[in-house]
Design a protein around this motif. Structure first.
Motif, PDB file in Angstrom:
ATOM      1  N   GLU A  74       0.906  -1.192  -0.031  1.00 58.02           N
ATOM      2  CA  GLU A  74      -0.127   0.088  -0.088  1.00 58.02           C
ATOM      3  C   GLU A  74       0.884   1.357   0.158  1.00 58.02           C
ATOM      4  O   GLU A  74       1.553   1.433   0.851  1.00 58.02           O
ATOM      5  N   ILE A  75       0.908   1.878  -1.160  1.00 59.66           N
ATOM      6  CA  ILE A  75       1.530   3.213  -1.231  1.00 59.66           C
ATOM      7  C   ILE A  75       0.770   4.361  -1.271  1.00 59.66           C
ATOM      8  O   ILE A  75      -0.304   4.341  -1.697  1.00 59.66           O
ATOM      9  N   THR A  76       1.288   5.596  -1.328  1.00 65.24           N
ATOM     10  CA  THR A  76       0.564   6.913  -1.611  1.00 65.24           C
ATOM     11  C   THR A  76       1.533   7.625  -2.413  1.00 65.24           C
ATOM     12  O   THR A  76       2.855   7.721  -2.191  1.00 65.24           O
ATOM     13  N   VAL A  77       0.840   8.039  -3.632  1.00 66.14           N
ATOM     14  CA  VAL A  77       1.657   8.939  -4.632  1.00 66.14           C
ATOM     15  C   VAL A  77       0.777  10.248  -4.969  1.00 66.14           C
ATOM     16  O   VAL A  77      -0.144   9.841  -5.330  1.00 66.14           O
ATOM     17  N   GLN A  78       1.582  11.239  -4.751  1.00 67.78           N
ATOM     18  CA  GLN A  78       0.889  12.570  -4.885  1.00 67.78           C
ATOM     19  C   GLN A  78      -0.509  12.612  -4.312  1.00 67.78           C
ATOM     20  O   GLN A  78      -1.633  12.912  -4.720  1.00 67.78           O
ATOM     21  N   ASN A  79      -0.679  12.029  -3.042  1.00 67.24           N
ATOM     22  CA  ASN A  79      -1.934  12.008  -2.192  1.00 67.24           C
ATOM     23  C   ASN A  79      -2.998  10.864  -2.451  1.00 67.24           C
ATOM     24  O   ASN A  79      -4.054  10.947  -1.901  1.00 67.24           O
ATOM     25  N   GLN A  80      -2.578   9.974  -3.548  1.00 69.91           N
ATOM     26  CA  GLN A  80      -3.304   8.857  -3.849  1.00 69.91           C
ATOM     27  C   GLN A  80      -3.028   7.622  -3.159  1.00 69.91           C
ATOM     28  O   GLN A  80      -1.949   7.221  -3.532  1.00 69.91           O
ATOM     29  N   ARG A  81      -3.845   7.076  -2.648  1.00 68.38           N
ATOM     30  CA  ARG A  81      -3.622   5.841  -2.047  1.00 68.38           C
ATOM     31  C   ARG A  81      -3.837   4.829  -3.080  1.00 68.38           C
ATOM     32  O   ARG A  81      -4.674   4.780  -3.774  1.00 68.38           O
ATOM     33  N   ILE A  82      -2.660   3.688  -2.987  1.00 68.92           N
ATOM     34  CA  ILE A  82      -2.623   3.105  -4.142  1.00 68.92           C
ATOM     35  C   ILE A  82      -2.329   1.431  -3.702  1.00 68.92           C
ATOM     36  O   ILE A  82      -1.231   1.396  -2.858  1.00 68.92           O
ATOM     37  N   VAL A  83      -3.142   0.313  -3.957  1.00 72.05           N
ATOM     38  CA  VAL A  83      -2.690  -0.760  -3.435  1.00 72.05           C
ATOM     39  C   VAL A  83      -2.075  -1.710  -4.664  1.00 72.05           C
ATOM     40  O   VAL A  83      -2.782  -1.726  -5.616  1.00 72.05           O
ATOM     41  N   LEU A  84      -0.966  -2.426  -4.368  1.00 77.28           N
ATOM     42  CA  LEU A  84      -0.328  -3.044  -5.473  1.00 77.28           C
ATOM     43  C   LEU A  84      -0.184  -4.583  -5.207  1.00 77.28           C
ATOM     44  O   LEU A  84       0.242  -4.900  -4.053  1.00 77.28           O
ATOM     45  N   CYS A  85      -0.706  -5.338  -6.175  1.00 77.08           N
ATOM     46  CA  CYS A  85      -0.593  -6.765  -6.005  1.00 77.08           C
ATOM     47  C   CYS A  85      -0.498  -7.189  -7.408  1.00 77.08           C
ATOM     48  O   CYS A  85      -1.070  -6.745  -8.385  1.00 77.08           O
ATOM     49  N   HIS A  86       0.306  -8.396  -7.569  1.00 76.25           N
ATOM     50  CA  HIS A  86       0.197  -8.889  -8.806  1.00 76.25           C
ATOM     51  C   HIS A  86      -1.228  -9.398  -9.086  1.00 76.25           C
ATOM     52  O   HIS A  86      -1.464  -9.490 -10.480  1.00 76.25           O
ATOM     53  N   TYR A  87      -2.160  -9.771  -8.231  1.00 83.11           N
ATOM     54  CA  TYR A  87      -3.316 -10.333  -8.623  1.00 83.11           C
ATOM     55  C   TYR A  87      -4.217  -9.626  -8.423  1.00 83.11           C
ATOM     56  O   TYR A  87      -4.268  -8.640  -7.707  1.00 83.11           O
ATOM     57  N   ALA A  88      -5.405  -9.509  -9.433  1.00 79.17           N
ATOM     58  CA  ALA A  88      -6.599  -8.424  -9.141  1.00 79.17           C
ATOM     59  C   ALA A  88      -7.141  -9.101  -8.111  1.00 79.17           C
ATOM     60  O   ALA A  88      -7.588 -10.363  -7.791  1.00 79.17           O
ATOM     61  N   MET A  89      -8.027  -8.147  -7.356  1.00 79.32           N
ATOM     62  CA  MET A  89      -8.761  -8.311  -6.060  1.00 79.32           C
ATOM     63  C   MET A  89     -10.067  -7.818  -6.230  1.00 79.32           C
ATOM     64  O   MET A  89     -10.082  -6.685  -6.915  1.00 79.32           O
ATOM     65  N   ARG A  90     -11.165  -8.239  -5.662  1.00 80.31           N
ATOM     66  CA  ARG A  90     -12.629  -7.529  -6.001  1.00 80.31           C
ATOM     67  C   ARG A  90     -12.727  -6.437  -5.001  1.00 80.31           C
ATOM     68  O   ARG A  90     -13.447  -5.395  -5.385  1.00 80.31           O
TER      69      ARG A  90
END
Length: 149
Positions: A74-90
């Protein structure tokens, strides 16, 4: 396979500068540690954050060549939270509050649910080029709902 690797490397190095940050969501390359290390050495960008994919056990042997190596982040770039995973999640952490979910693995064959802020960012979905943050924001929208913790 070699031709595709060359195209990916050429377009990656054209798009990403040495001082940029690159988030890689898995399936780096096929081959052993020497192949992976040689491939990594050809990428101009110094700061690569790596999410392990299903073909990436070899990456653990060269993990020191990446800024970090994780299975999920879980990262934040320019105040945008982003969840990174190789696999798609619902669903993912902060999805209801506007967080994005970026993944690979499905090679563009898995359409995101309507209204989702989820996107397959594998290079094979984008003419073998990485997505820029600006492109992602244009596709997924700005995150007005999220307030810093």
């Amino acid at each position: 396979m070699a031709g595709m690797d060359e195209a990916i490397l050429a377009r990656l190095n054209k798009s990403v500068k040495a001082e940029d940050e690159l988030y890689y969501v898995g399936d780096f390359c096929m081959g052993g540690p020497k192949v992976a290390l040689a491939y990594r050495e050809r990428i101009r960008c110094r700061r690569i954050y790596f999410i392990l994919g299903n073909h990436d056990r070899v990456i653990l042997k060269i993990a020191d060549r990446f800024t970090w190596v994780k299975e999920l982040a879980e990262i934040t770039v320019q105040n945008q939270r982003i969840v990174l995973c190789h696999y798609a999640m619902r669903t993912w952490h902060q999805a209801a509050r506007g967080a994005w979910h970026l993944y690979g693995h499905s090679h563009g064959n898995l359409p995101p649910p309507d209204g989702s802020r989820s996107l397959d960012v594998g290079v094979d979905t984008h003419d073998f080029e990485p997505y820029s943050f600006e492109e992602l924001r244009a596709r997924l929208g700005a995150d007005e709902k999220i307030k810093p913790d």
